[in-house]
Design a protein around this motif. Structure first.
Motif, PDB file in Angstrom:
ATOM      1  N   GLU A 163     -84.084 -48.763  -2.723  1.00 40.19           N
ATOM      2  CA  GLU A 163     -82.935 -49.609  -3.062  1.00 40.19           C
ATOM      3  C   GLU A 163     -82.851 -50.854  -2.183  1.00 40.19           C
ATOM      4  O   GLU A 163     -83.025 -50.783  -0.970  1.00 40.19           O
ATOM      5  CB  GLU A 163     -81.639 -48.819  -2.940  1.00 40.19           C
ATOM      6  CG  GLU A 163     -81.547 -47.693  -3.958  1.00 40.19           C
ATOM      7  CD  GLU A 163     -80.190 -47.021  -3.935  1.00 40.19           C
ATOM      8  OE1 GLU A 163     -79.169 -47.732  -3.920  1.00 40.19           O
ATOM      9  OE2 GLU A 163     -80.168 -45.776  -3.925  1.00 40.19           O
ATOM     10  N   ASP A 164     -82.539 -51.973  -2.839  1.00 37.56           N
ATOM     11  CA  ASP A 164     -82.284 -53.223  -2.120  1.00 37.56           C
ATOM     12  C   ASP A 164     -80.926 -53.158  -1.437  1.00 37.56           C
ATOM     13  O   ASP A 164     -80.049 -52.398  -1.837  1.00 37.56           O
ATOM     14  CB  ASP A 164     -82.239 -54.405  -3.093  1.00 37.56           C
ATOM     15  CG  ASP A 164     -83.558 -54.695  -3.760  1.00 37.56           C
ATOM     16  OD1 ASP A 164     -84.588 -54.165  -3.311  1.00 37.56           O
ATOM     17  OD2 ASP A 164     -83.549 -55.452  -4.748  1.00 37.56           O
ATOM     18  N   ARG A 165     -80.758 -54.016  -0.446  1.00 33.95           N
ATOM     19  CA  ARG A 165     -79.441 -54.257   0.133  1.00 33.95           C
ATOM     20  C   ARG A 165     -79.069 -55.676  -0.254  1.00 33.95           C
ATOM     21  O   ARG A 165     -79.857 -56.612  -0.057  1.00 33.95           O
ATOM     22  CB  ARG A 165     -79.469 -54.134   1.653  1.00 33.95           C
ATOM     23  CG  ARG A 165     -78.129 -54.533   2.293  1.00 33.95           C
ATOM     24  CD  ARG A 165     -78.163 -54.400   3.795  1.00 33.95           C
ATOM     25  NE  ARG A 165     -79.096 -55.280   4.446  1.00 33.95           N
ATOM     26  CZ  ARG A 165     -78.810 -56.532   4.826  1.00 33.95           C
ATOM     27  NH1 ARG A 165     -77.648 -57.064   4.588  1.00 33.95           N
ATOM     28  NH2 ARG A 165     -79.734 -57.263   5.432  1.00 33.95           N
ATOM     29  N   VAL A 166     -77.883 -55.852  -0.824  1.00 40.05           N
ATOM     30  CA  VAL A 166     -77.410 -57.176  -1.223  1.00 40.05           C
ATOM     31  C   VAL A 166     -76.042 -57.396  -0.590  1.00 40.05           C
ATOM     32  O   VAL A 166     -75.152 -56.550  -0.721  1.00 40.05           O
ATOM     33  CB  VAL A 166     -77.299 -57.306  -2.762  1.00 40.05           C
ATOM     34  CG1 VAL A 166     -76.769 -58.681  -3.149  1.00 40.05           C
ATOM     35  CG2 VAL A 166     -78.654 -57.038  -3.414  1.00 40.05           C
ATOM     36  N   VAL A 167     -75.893 -58.525   0.105  1.00 36.07           N
ATOM     37  CA  VAL A 167     -74.620 -58.854   0.739  1.00 36.07           C
ATOM     38  C   VAL A 167     -74.206 -60.274   0.369  1.00 36.07           C
ATOM     39  O   VAL A 167     -75.049 -61.130   0.109  1.00 36.07           O
ATOM     40  CB  VAL A 167     -74.683 -58.738   2.287  1.00 36.07           C
ATOM     41  CG1 VAL A 167     -74.998 -57.331   2.731  1.00 36.07           C
ATOM     42  CG2 VAL A 167     -75.670 -59.720   2.890  1.00 36.07           C
ATOM     43  N   LEU A 168     -72.899 -60.493   0.344  1.00 35.69           N
ATOM     44  CA  LEU A 168     -72.366 -61.850   0.316  1.00 35.69           C
ATOM     45  C   LEU A 168     -72.313 -62.286   1.772  1.00 35.69           C
ATOM     46  O   LEU A 168     -71.648 -61.647   2.602  1.00 35.69           O
ATOM     47  CB  LEU A 168     -70.980 -61.889  -0.314  1.00 35.69           C
ATOM     48  CG  LEU A 168     -70.260 -63.244  -0.254  1.00 35.69           C
ATOM     49  CD1 LEU A 168     -71.055 -64.327  -0.961  1.00 35.69           C
ATOM     50  CD2 LEU A 168     -68.858 -63.122  -0.845  1.00 35.69           C
TER      51      LEU A 168
END
Length: 149
Positions: A109-114
């Protein structure tokens, strides 16, 4: 690590489809965005960002996880010796003056953040912020001029 930039040098990106993210735009434009990049950062499974420091106290960084692997395969940042795991919807605010690095231990799984860098109003006066904003504006204009034939 890859970034979809929403703001560069505290300004909107020309021709960006902001109508696709009106709530995000409202949040982003409600804080004193610093003269760097604001956007969505994606970190691939099994990857990390090496330990580094940004070397100044002009800004603080806020990262709001949009997608984070489960805690059984955590993604995290270590900043100034303190570990903060990324949990969806739970903001992490840190000072990039201190050494920091990230890791995404998930295998799938990727990690995506604003990611929002904002001026450190705890350490800087309004005048200092205005001067630095001017410097970053000049830097942006110089970089634009360099790209024109």
């Amino acid at each position: 690590w890859s970034t979809l930039v929403l703001h560069r040098n505290s300004a909107r990106i020309p021709n960006f489809p902001y109508h696709l993210c009106p709530t995000t735009l409202k949040i982003v434009e409600s804080v004193p965005i610093a003269g760097r990049i604001c956007g969505f950062n994606r970190q691939l499974p099994g990857s990390g960002i090496p330990t580094h420091s940004d070397g100044n106290n002009m800004w603080l960084t806020c990262q709001i996880p949009i997608r984070a692997p489960p805690t059984s395969s955590p993604s995290y940042i270590i900043n100034g010796g303190e570990r903060h795991e990324y949990i969806e919807g739970k903001a992490v605010v840190y000072d990039t003056t201190y050494e920091h690095h990230t890791m995404n231990e998930s295998e799938t799984e990727d990690r995506v953040v604003l990611h929002i860098d904002f001026w450190n109003t705890l350490e800087m006066s309004e005048e200092e912020i205005q001067v630095m904003q001017y410097v970053y504006d000049l830097k942006g204009k110089f970089m634009e001029a360099e790209q024109k034939p």
